[in-house]
Write a protein that holds these residues in place. Structure first.
Motif, PDB file in Angstrom:
ATOM      1  N   THR A 164      21.016   5.053  -2.791  1.00  0.00           N
ATOM      2  CA  THR A 164      22.203   4.328  -2.325  1.00  0.00           C
ATOM      3  C   THR A 164      23.288   5.323  -1.935  1.00  0.00           C
ATOM      4  OG1 THR A 164      23.122   4.195  -4.562  1.00  0.00           O
ATOM      5  CG2 THR A 164      21.689   2.379  -3.851  1.00  0.00           C
ATOM      6  N   ASN A 220      12.662   0.043  -0.050  1.00  0.00           N
ATOM      7  CA  ASN A 220      13.726  -0.917   0.262  1.00  0.00           C
ATOM      8  C   ASN A 220      13.453  -2.254  -0.419  1.00  0.00           C
ATOM      9  OD1 ASN A 220      15.259   0.810   1.867  1.00  0.00           O
ATOM     10  ND2 ASN A 220      14.106   0.318   3.725  1.00  0.00           N
ATOM     11  N   ALA A 221      12.171  -2.651  -0.462  1.00  0.00           N
ATOM     12  CA  ALA A 221      11.820  -3.893  -1.146  1.00  0.00           C
ATOM     13  C   ALA A 221      12.122  -3.791  -2.640  1.00  0.00           C
ATOM     14  CB  ALA A 221      10.336  -4.195  -0.930  1.00  0.00           C
ATOM     15  N   GLU A 222      11.939  -2.595  -3.207  1.00  0.00           N
ATOM     16  CA  GLU A 222      12.265  -2.408  -4.625  1.00  0.00           C
ATOM     17  C   GLU A 222      13.771  -2.520  -4.861  1.00  0.00           C
ATOM     18  OE1 GLU A 222      11.756   0.925  -8.192  1.00  0.00           O
ATOM     19  OE2 GLU A 222      10.806   1.241  -6.240  1.00  0.00           O
ATOM     20  N   GLN A 226      15.826  -4.312  -3.113  1.00  0.00           N
ATOM     21  CA  GLN A 226      16.147  -5.736  -3.035  1.00  0.00           C
ATOM     22  C   GLN A 226      15.804  -6.439  -4.348  1.00  0.00           C
ATOM     23  OE1 GLN A 226      17.601  -7.484  -0.555  1.00  0.00           O
ATOM     24  NE2 GLN A 226      17.902  -5.632   0.664  1.00  0.00           N
ATOM     25  N   ALA A 227      14.665  -6.084  -4.923  1.00  0.00           N
ATOM     26  CA  ALA A 227      14.272  -6.692  -6.192  1.00  0.00           C
ATOM     27  C   ALA A 227      15.219  -6.284  -7.315  1.00  0.00           C
ATOM     28  CB  ALA A 227      12.842  -6.284  -6.537  1.00  0.00           C
ATOM     29  N   PHE A 249      18.374  -5.701  -6.962  1.00  0.00           N
ATOM     30  CA  PHE A 249      19.609  -6.482  -6.780  1.00  0.00           C
ATOM     31  C   PHE A 249      19.448  -7.897  -7.330  1.00  0.00           C
ATOM     32  CE2 PHE A 249      21.937  -9.556  -4.152  1.00  0.00           C
ATOM     33  CZ  PHE A 249      23.245  -9.171  -4.452  1.00  0.00           C
ATOM     34  N   HIS A 250      18.291  -8.517  -7.033  1.00  0.00           N
ATOM     35  CA  HIS A 250      18.071  -9.889  -7.499  1.00  0.00           C
ATOM     36  C   HIS A 250      17.846  -9.958  -9.003  1.00  0.00           C
ATOM     37  CE1 HIS A 250      18.061 -11.712  -3.541  1.00  0.00           C
ATOM     38  NE2 HIS A 250      17.189 -10.815  -3.105  1.00  0.00           N
TER      39      HIS A 250
END
Length: 813
Positions: free
Chosen positions: A780, A613-615, A617-618, A620-621
């Motif tokens: 996703t 999940n952290a990946e 988020q990264a 997306f940013h």
């Protein structure tokens, strides 16, 4: 005021004053100063007390004062009317004392000496009755000035109530032997000093006990005393009338004073400061010396023997045969099969708890049902006991194909004896985040087990091999890698090396405030071979470590770990496995053997989900819609190519290039050379630029090692007015689209599969492709929906192809 006593009449030289303290005299230690002053006091006729002491925070003594036994005044603390037995006040406020202070070189210098006393001194003949000159209460029978050892022995035996024939081994004959202890001998650690003294004891004929130990607050041993097994006296703590006759302990101790004392020196080694070879008891014969407690090797040999055989994956029965097959003719047989009998089960008892195997298999099968690409393998020994386990899933496989160029195999569980043997394979993604490629539980550390593990990992990843793998210094792992991945570069994890250094060089770390800094620089900072070798030799010289065997071994293996070597090998900026600290912290609680194995597996799965999940988020940013405002053309280009985490690394190099100075060294045809000097490092780096094909090479090899161009190249480009970095220097694995593109191009899938090959090979190749697509799409909802819709069309198209083929072409091949 009393005058000083005359020199010892037994000394034979009245003019010799070497025994008298003087200001500026130096001693190796505070204990040596005390012994000197105590000897002086015995000659003069008074006793010595250790009075005031001043220490540093580390425990090192800065200064110390030794005073006359009549210094100060004493009185009863309570009111005299309440004291039933008032103490006699024998102190007179005497000012005689000796003060020592530590010097810059670690010795102790006499800073103050006051010889005058205000009381009557005792005669030299009675000085031995004073407290600091008194022999131990129950060992007074030892006559220090006996004419011979035989006379001393006869006196002790007669005083014990009778005389018996004593067979005495002359220690004088052993004094000149290389195996005999001597004052100022040095050892790498306290255990080696014990082993040396124990070997000496076995040759002489006595046993050794570890007696007093003095430690710092950090746990480092400052001094230690090893004594003869007959040192002191003991008896039953209860009254003998309360102890059953058959449980009364025999009093075998004789108050023997034989001992060896070691103290921690400045160089981190242990130096013998005192050695007393004289005994007051009978020695055992050489034939029975092995029966003494400290010489019994059964337990140690048993563990080593069984481990060595068990490490070869031999069945328990075969190990028992090996144990029972020892030479029975040996008079000193120390390996008994009866002692072996329970060792091997105990060795593996803590490996897997009852119920763990069943729960683990159920968990693995459930995962495989929910995720068809989930892969697991279990290794069994000849008796069908689980020895090692490996597992991975589709997402981890996909991550490996994108970022498996540099892999770390982590075995930090070894640093915690109360931890499950959990060892993950991992790397870093394009966001500089940890990605897990697979995990293992290693219960049997042998060459064959590690070979099985790496071959299983290779199979799970469809044969793809990493370019470089980082592990600890285990030679079994090294041998297994050479067999399974001969083309993979093997590097040693410097974090593990530093942990090992704290174990092998713990005394040096504690004894010096600067050693940790110098040692760390040798591990991490020196990028040039000459600088590294010079710094290493200076470190050995500075801390007197040229004779250290562990550091010798480390230096011989330097090409596996030193930053100055192997910089042409891409390591994805991973110098060690210390990146896994955060994961280890998250798993620490569940790695305890007290937890169920199923609890650990489920917690590990939850942790992987959080990482993934952290990946996301990264990712997306890092989308193009979130742009980074950069002041220069090259930075804008880098910001559009790199992920934010990697861009920060590049931006730092770009900013540092502004402080570099460049000197043109000339050109040969299309190749231009520039000498670049960085402000923080005066070393000259050579940059070569080929204008024909845009090739850039720097002597620091940062691009080859990390995958990002260095400040020296960026400065050279600025000088020749090139404002954008050539595209080939933006590595795909660091870019935002690292996981975008053709599967064949990015992962090398199916390029070696001939369409006319067997059906099994074609099926394996397609499963590999589809599992990676499925793993990516499942991240996703949109991806899942798209693949689900496309799968119907794909299946219909495949069916049309099959219907158009003649039946004979559809036969199984």
């Amino acid at each position: 005021m009393a005058e000083l006593a005359e020199p010892d009449p037994l000394s034979g030289d009245a003019d010799d004053t070497s025994w008298v303290p003087r200001v500026d005299m130096e001693f190796k230690s505070d204990e040596e100063a005390y012994q000197f002053y105590n000897h002086y006091s015995k000659v003069v006729g008074f006793s010595v007390r250790k009075a005031w002491i001043n220490r540093r925070a580390s425990g090192v003594i800065i200064s110390r004062t030794y005073v006359c036994y009549k210094e100060g005044y004493q009185g009863n603390r309570k009111d005299e009317s309440e004291v039933k037995k008032p103490r006699q006040n024998e102190r007179t406020g005497c000012l005689a004392h000796l003060t020592i202070k530590i010097t810059a070189n670690g010795t102790y210098r006499v800073s103050e000496f006051h010889p005058m006393h205000n009381h009557e001194l005792v005669a030299p003949a009675k000085a031995h009755t004073l407290k600091s000159h008194r022999v131990a209460k129950k060992a007074r029978a030892v006559i220090a000035n006996a004419a011979s050892q035989k006379a001393m022995m006869e006196c002790l035996v007669r005083q014990a109530g009778g005389y018996r024939q004593v067979t005495f081994f002359s220690v004088e004959d052993a004094a000149d032997k290389s195996w005999a202890p001597k004052v100022d001998m040095e050892f790498e650690n306290d255990e080696k000093a014990y082993q040396f003294y124990n070997d000496y004891a076995k040759r002489i004929g006595f046993d050794v006990r570890k007696a007093w130990v003095n430690r710092r607050s950090s746990g480092v041993i400052i001094s230690r005393t090893y004594v003869c097994y007959k040192e002191g006296y003991y008896g039953n703590k209860k009254d003998e009338t309360q102890v059953e006759k058959h449980r009364i302990r025999p009093n075998e101790r004789t108050g023997c004073l034989a001992r060896m004392v070691i103290k921690l020196a400045k160089n981190g080694r242990y130096r013998v400061t005192e050695f007393q070879p004289m005994h007051n008891h009978e020695f055992v014969t050489a034939r029975t010396a092995h029966t003494l407690k400290s010489h019994r090797a059964a337990n140690k040999i048993r563990n080593v023997e069984v481990n060595s055989v068990d490490d070869s994956s031999v069945a328990a029965k075969a190990i028992h045969d090996h144990a029972s097959g020892q030479d029975a003719s040996s008079q000193h047989l120390t390996f008994l099969s009866m002692e072996y009998k329970n060792y091997l089960p105990v060795k593996r008892k803590d490996a897997i708890k009852p119920g763990d195997v069943g729960a683990m298999l159920e968990y693995m099968q459930e995962r495989q049902v929910n995720d068809p690409s989930f892969y697991y393998a279990i290794q069994l020994d000849e008796e069908d006991r689980v020895t090692n386990v490996f597992w991975t899933d589709g997402k981890s496989m996909a991550d490996y194909y994108y970022f498996g160029d540099a892999v770390c195999f982590d075995t930090t569980y070894k640093t915690n004896s109360c931890s499950r043997p959990f060892s993950p394979f991992y790397g870093v993604n394009h966001h500089k985040q940890i990605v897990i490629f697979g995990a293992a539980l290693i219960y049997d550390e042998t060459k064959e087990s590690f070979r099985w593990l790496f071959e299983t990992f290779k199979t799970a990843m469809y044969g793809k091999q990493p370019r470089v793998i980082l592990t600890d210094q285990n030679p079994l792992i090294r041998n297994a890698i050479n067999l399974v991945w001969p083309c993979t570069t093997h590097r040693v994890c410097v974090w593990h090396m530093y942990q090992n250094a704290s174990k092998y060089l713990g005394q040096v770390f504690q004894g010096s405030r600067t050693f940790a800094y110098d040692f760390s620089r040798c591990l991490f900072d020196y990028e040039e071979e000459e600088e590294f070798v010079s710094a290493w030799e200076n470190m050995l010289e500075k801390y007197d470590l040229k004779g250290n065997e562990w550091l010798k071994m480390l230096f011989e293996d330097r090409e596996k770990w030193a930053v100055a070597y192997g910089r042409e090998t891409f390591c994805a900026d991973m110098k060690s496995t210390q990146r896994l600290d955060s994961i280890s912290g998250m798993l620490k609680e569940y790695l305890s053997p007290e937890r169920d194995l199923l609890q650990f597996l489920k917690h590990f799965e939850r942790m992987l989900d959080e990482q993934r999940n952290a990946e996301l988020q990264a990712d997306f940013h890092a989308t193009p819609s979130i742009s980074i405002i950069a002041p220069s053309r090259m930075l804008r280009q880098a910001a559009s190519e790199y992920t934010p985490a990697v861009f920060e690394m590049f931006q730092r190099e770009f900013e540092m290039s502004m402080d570099c100075m460049v000197h043109n060294s000339g050109a040969v045809e299309t190749i231009y050379e520039y000498k670049v000097i960085s402000e923080e490092n005066p070393k000259v780096h050579l940059v070569r630029f080929d204008s024909l094909n845009g090739t850039l090479v720097c002597s620091c090899k940062k691009f080859e090692f990390v995958g990002i161009q260095c400040r020296h190249v960026l400065k050279a480009l600025d000088i020749i007015n090139i404002k954008e970095l050539p595209p080939q220097y933006y590595l795909k694995r660091w870019k935002k689209d690292a996981k975008v593109g053709s599967l064949r191009d990015n992962l090398g899938l199916a390029t070696d599969i001939d369409p006319s090959s067997s059906k099994a090979m074609r099926l394996s190749s397609l499963c590999r492709i589809i599992s990676i697509v499925a793993a990516r799409a499942a991240e996703t909802v949109e991806g899942y929906t798209f693949v689900q819709n496309q799968s119907d069309q794909l299946f219909d198209h495949v069916c049309e192809i099959l219907q158009a083929r003649p039946p004979e072409e559809l036969q199984i091949s």
